[in-house]
Scaffold this active site. Structure first.
Site, PDB file in Angstrom:
ATOM      1  CB  CYS A  74      35.291 -14.473 -39.834  1.00  0.00           C
ATOM      2  SG  CYS A  74      34.935 -13.685 -38.392  1.00  0.00           S
ATOM      3  CB  CYS A 183      30.400 -18.586 -34.794  1.00  0.00           C
ATOM      4  SG  CYS A 183      32.081 -18.217 -34.346  1.00  0.00           S
TER       5      CYS A 183
HETATM    6  N1  DGL Z   1      34.854 -17.126 -36.676  1.00  0.00           N
HETATM    7  C1  DGL Z   1      34.157 -15.620 -36.561  1.00  0.00           C
HETATM    8  C2  DGL Z   1      32.505 -16.728 -37.110  1.00  0.00           C
HETATM    9  O1  DGL Z   1      32.236 -16.764 -37.929  1.00  0.00           O
HETATM   10  C3  DGL Z   1      34.200 -15.045 -35.469  1.00  0.00           C
HETATM   11  C4  DGL Z   1      34.431 -15.254 -33.899  1.00  0.00           C
HETATM   12  C5  DGL Z   1      34.869 -14.669 -32.671  1.00  0.00           C
HETATM   13  O2  DGL Z   1      35.998 -13.935 -33.505  1.00  0.00           O
HETATM   14  O3  DGL Z   1      34.224 -13.497 -32.647  1.00  0.00           O
HETATM   15  O4  DGL Z   1      31.228 -15.228 -36.595  1.00  0.00           O
END
Ligand code: DGL
EC number: 5.1.1.3
Length: 258
Positions: A74, A183
């Site tokens: 993430c 993301c």
């Molecule tokens: N998948 C996550 C990222 O890479 C976070 C997305 C979220 O929960 O806002 O930033």
């Protein structure tokens, strides 16, 4: 050095499975445990303190399962919490950050676009990296609403198309030749994004780089598994339907409160 303990992988939800897939493809003999904190998604709008606390909760769960290393799949959690995780826990962490470097170094127009969460784009870590590329114009765009639509299973909805068009058209007009997906949810949008972007604009995400970095950490620090074709485990703390379908119904998903 042999070590058959699992590799832990976590994300705010299902998006980190894009990173998990790259790890599983490169290291099929490694046991992996994936944690989707979907109950608390999206992380992107939360404060740094909240993101650090949620990340620690996820790490505690994975450590109870004896993980030998943890991949923070993430960008939002990496850019806001990896320093705190490394300070507080005695295992190696692998993080994911927007791939500004390959985009900036290869860009011919010297204009690149980054689509990421607010939490990532506001983080100190991201801004320090971005500052290193003064000769490149970096167009930052918060992907408001995208993660929630993905978490709700609305990948191909008209609302998604509309949001993506509104975020990408200004970048196209500004002459970007690279779009960085900052993301881990966004690689699932690539088919949709390709319909909007002209062919000459390259899309970059960091999945394979994270998988190679995980391999390096196993080689240098914690050891490889000598098991054959380990079965991965998936945990989610809300309705498992969307996670199951993004995994093509190939794996069991355990719903658990954490
Ligand atoms: N998948 C996550 C990222 O890479 C976070 C997305 C979220 O929960 O806002 O930033």
């Amino acid at each position: 050095m042999t070590n058959n303990n699992p590799i832990g992988v976590f994300d705010s939800g299902i998006g980190g499975t894009s990173i998990w897939k790259a790890i599983h493809d490169l290291l099929p003999n490694e046991k992996t445990i994936y944690l989707a904190d979907s109950k608390n998604a999206p992380y992107g709008q939360k404060s740094k303190e909240e993101i650090v606390a949620l990340s620690k909760k996820n790490v505690d769960f994975l450590l109870e399962m004896n993980c030998k290393t943890i991949v923070v799949a993430c960008n939002t959690a990496t850019t806001n919490a990896i320093r705190e995780l490394r300070a507080d826990y005695d295992i190696p962490f692998i993080g994911i950050e927007p791939a500004i470097k390959p985009a900036a170094n290869n860009s011919k127009t010297q204009v690149i676009g980054i689509l990421a969460t607010k939490g990532t784009l506001n983080s100190e870590l991201f801004n320090k990296t971005a500052e290193m590329f003064q000769n490149t114009t970096i167009i930052e765009q918060v992907g408001y609403g995208l993660v929630q639509l993905i978490e709700d299973g609305n990948l191909n909805s008209p609302e998604m198309t509309q949001l993506l068009e509104s975020y990408l058209k200004p970048m196209i007009d500004a002459n970007i030749d690279y779009l960085v997906l900052g993301c881990s949810h966004y690689p699932y949008l690539i088919p949709q994004i390709k319909k909007i972007l002209p062919d000459h604009i390259q899309i970059i995400d960091s999945g394979e780089a994270v998988a190679r970095q995980t391999q390096n950490i196993l080689r240098e620090k914690v050891g490889f598994s000598d098991a054959k074709n380990s079965i991965p485990e998936f945990y989610v703390n809300s309705n498992p339907t969307v996670l199951k379908s993004i995994l093509d119904h190939k794996y069991d998903v355990i719903q658990k409160d954490f």
